[in-house]
Design a protein around this motif. Structure first.
Motif, short mmCIF file in Angstrom:
data_model
loop_
_atom_site.label_atom_id
_atom_site.label_comp_id
_atom_site.label_asym_id
_atom_site.label_seq_id
_atom_site.Cartn_x
_atom_site.Cartn_y
_atom_site.Cartn_z
N GLU A 258 0.85 -1.19 0.00
CA GLU A 258 0.00 0.00 0.00
C GLU A 258 0.89 1.24 0.00
OE1 GLU A 258 -2.96 -0.01 3.05
OE2 GLU A 258 -3.40 -2.15 2.81
N ILE A 259 0.63 2.15 -0.93
CA ILE A 259 1.56 3.28 -1.12
C ILE A 259 0.87 4.64 -0.94
CG2 ILE A 259 3.11 1.97 -2.61
CD1 ILE A 259 1.81 3.43 -5.01
N GLU A 401 -2.54 1.28 -8.03
CA GLU A 401 -3.94 1.44 -8.43
C GLU A 401 -4.84 1.25 -7.21
OE1 GLU A 401 -4.83 -1.59 -11.26
OE2 GLU A 401 -4.47 -3.24 -9.87
N LYS A 402 -6.01 1.86 -7.29
CA LYS A 402 -6.98 1.73 -6.21
C LYS A 402 -7.53 0.31 -6.19
CE LYS A 402 -7.02 6.09 -4.84
NZ LYS A 402 -6.63 6.52 -3.48
N ARG A 403 -7.45 -0.32 -5.01
CA ARG A 403 -7.97 -1.67 -4.86
C ARG A 403 -8.69 -1.80 -3.52
NH1 ARG A 403 -2.63 -5.37 -6.20
NH2 ARG A 403 -1.85 -4.15 -7.98
N PRO A 404 -9.66 -2.72 -3.43
CA PRO A 404 -10.30 -2.96 -2.15
C PRO A 404 -9.36 -3.77 -1.24
CG PRO A 404 -11.19 -4.42 -3.83
CD PRO A 404 -10.28 -3.47 -4.53
N VAL A 405 -9.22 -3.34 -0.01
CA VAL A 405 -8.38 -4.03 0.97
C VAL A 405 -9.17 -4.19 2.27
CG1 VAL A 405 -6.23 -3.15 -0.03
CG2 VAL A 405 -7.36 -1.87 1.80
N LEU A 411 -13.88 -3.35 5.09
CA LEU A 411 -13.44 -3.20 3.71
C LEU A 411 -13.12 -1.73 3.44
CD1 LEU A 411 -13.09 -4.84 1.08
CD2 LEU A 411 -15.39 -4.12 0.44
N ALA A 412 -11.97 -1.49 2.82
CA ALA A 412 -11.52 -0.12 2.55
C ALA A 412 -10.88 -0.06 1.17
CB ALA A 412 -10.54 0.34 3.62
#
Length: 452
Positions: A258-259, A401-405, A411-412
């Motif tokens: 995560e960046i 890239e934006k991803r669900p984590v 969930l975020a």
């Protein structure tokens, strides 16, 4: 008398080059150290300096000529020094042995082939004492034959107290080059005797491999495509990558990072640099710095395999892959663990710009202890690179890239970057590679860790 100046080998892999420009013309007098020509290779354009004094008798290759083979004559030098250097081989050992013709070829011809000379016939009379000067070391003997070594290799050997007769050269026709004396140790055993002339030679391993077939072999009709000839860079990349993929037992390790914090830190850093008139820091610059710090935390990953043992490197010299017309080149950020982000950014920008114009010096792209290849700017999510021998690993960086984590039990959304570490299993095993990635992850997820 006169002597031919030969096309130099500017790198161990160079086979041919382009004589881009002459800085001298027929009749010009040259002194040692004068720049006489510019040679363009598959990786860079280099200036060639004269070693001895003399007069340019003839330019044998016009400037702009492509595909000039290494060791091919490109000019002819005449004069008192050149005449002394090219005197015919003595017929009796009582006559002084001539200076090797490699002494008047350009300084950068470290890998150039020395002319083959027949050994002088035996004589009962003792040889005369050698004349002073390093150039006379070209007449050193190995089992009755001259030892062929580059001038630079002889100078380094003398400084290190090495016996050239105890070395086996890796250059053309067994010539001893700088790399041989750099890795040699005093007292090393003598190299095995060379096979007699005419003896059958074992075919190189590369020749035993299946050779590519023409497209017609696969049923693709001639004339249905345009064929672009392979240039020097493409040939070199093809050969090195084929050798690495075939000979190095490799495996990949993948990790998501995560960046968001890294991107926020980069924005603050660039705002500060803008106020002070500095350049901008890229994500790749921050990855280089983080990888260098992680390599110092896990030094086993900053290593290379050699037949003699595992080489543990003292510094993190990071090779960064740069796409250039016709191929790829990997300029190096040396001692990256000691440099700040702004310095890394400035060096990376300069190296990349000069790489694309072939203005890099060989020492700026030869070497390195670890490589980074970043295709994130092209939207590539994940990929695995081929190891850049003799390095033990290469890090492939994908796009953020934006991803669900999942954070906690919730969930975020986070900006996630996938990285892949390709490891040489002979030196970086799975546990070592995993420890390196475990050290890299917190450095990128919270960049303040890079300076703690």
């Amino acid at each position: 008398m006169s002597i031919d100046i030969l096309m130099p080998a500017l790198s161990p892999t160079m086979e041919e080059g382009t004589l881009a420009k002459w800085h001298v013309k027929k009749g010009d007098a040259v002194r040692s150290g004068d720049v006489i020509a510019e040679i363009e290779t598959d990786k860079a354009t280099m200036e060639v300096e004269a070693v001895d004094e003399g007069t340019i008798e003839e330019l044998l290759v016009p400037e702009g000529t492509e595909g000039v083979k290494v060791n091919a004559p490109i000019a002819r030098l005449s004069g008192e020094d050149a005449g002394a250097s090219t005197a015919p081989a003595p017929k009796a050992s009582s006559s002084p042995e001539p200076k090797s013709s490699e002494e008047v070829s350009p300084k950068v011809t470290e890998g150039a082939k020395a002319p083959t000379a027949a050994p002088p016939p035996p004589s009962a009379s003792p040889p005369p004492p050698p004349q002073a000067g390093e150039e006379r070391k070209a007449s050193a003997q190995r089992d009755g034959q001259r030892i062929f070594a580059s001038p630079l290799a002889r100078r380094i050997a003398e400084q290190k107290g090495l016996d050239l007769s105890a070395m086996k050269g890796s250059g053309p026709h067994g010539r001893i080059v700088k790399a041989d004396v750099d890795t040699a140790q005093p007292g090393q055993t003598k190299a095995p005797a060379a096979a007699p002339a005419g003896a059958p030679q074992a075919a190189p391993a590369a020749q035993a491999q299946r050779q590519p077939q023409s497209l017609e072999h696969y049923g693709i009709a001639a004339g249905s495509y345009d064929l672009i000839p392979l240039d020097g860079m493409r040939k070199t990349v093809a050969r090195r990558m084929t050798d690495s993929f075939r000979d190095v037992p490799h495996f990949p390790l993948n990790l998501d990072i995560e960046i968001d914090a890294l991107l926020a830190a980069r924005a603050k850093i660039n705002a500060m640099l803008e106020k002070s008139g500095g350049g901008k820091v890229s994500v790749n610059d921050m990855v280089i710095k983080a990888a260098a710090v992680a390599l110092k935390q896990v030094p086993e990953a900053n290593a290379s395999y050699t037949p003699e043992g595992i080489a543990m490197h003292h510094h993190a010299d990071i090779s960064m892959a740069v796409a250039v017309p016709g191929g790829l080149i990997t300029p190096i950020i040396f001692k990256a663990e000691t440099k700040g982000l702004s310095q890394i950014a400035a060096e990376a920008k300069d190296l990349a710009e000069r790489a694309r114009t072939k203005k890099l010096k060989p020492e700026e792209f030869q070497g390195g202890t670890f490589s980074i290849s970043n295709l994130g700017m092209f939207g590539i999510k994940s990929f695995a690179s081929i190891i850049n021998e003799p390095q033990g690993a290469i890090l492939s960086v994908g796009a953020g890239e934006k991803r669900p984590v999942v954070k906690g039990d919730q969930l975020a959304i986070a900006t996630v970057m996938s990285v892949t570490l390709t490891c040489d299993h002979r030196v970086v095993d799975g546990a070592t590679g995993a420890r390196f990635l475990a050290a890299l992850k917190p450095l990128l997820e919270d960049p303040i860790n890079m300076i703690v």
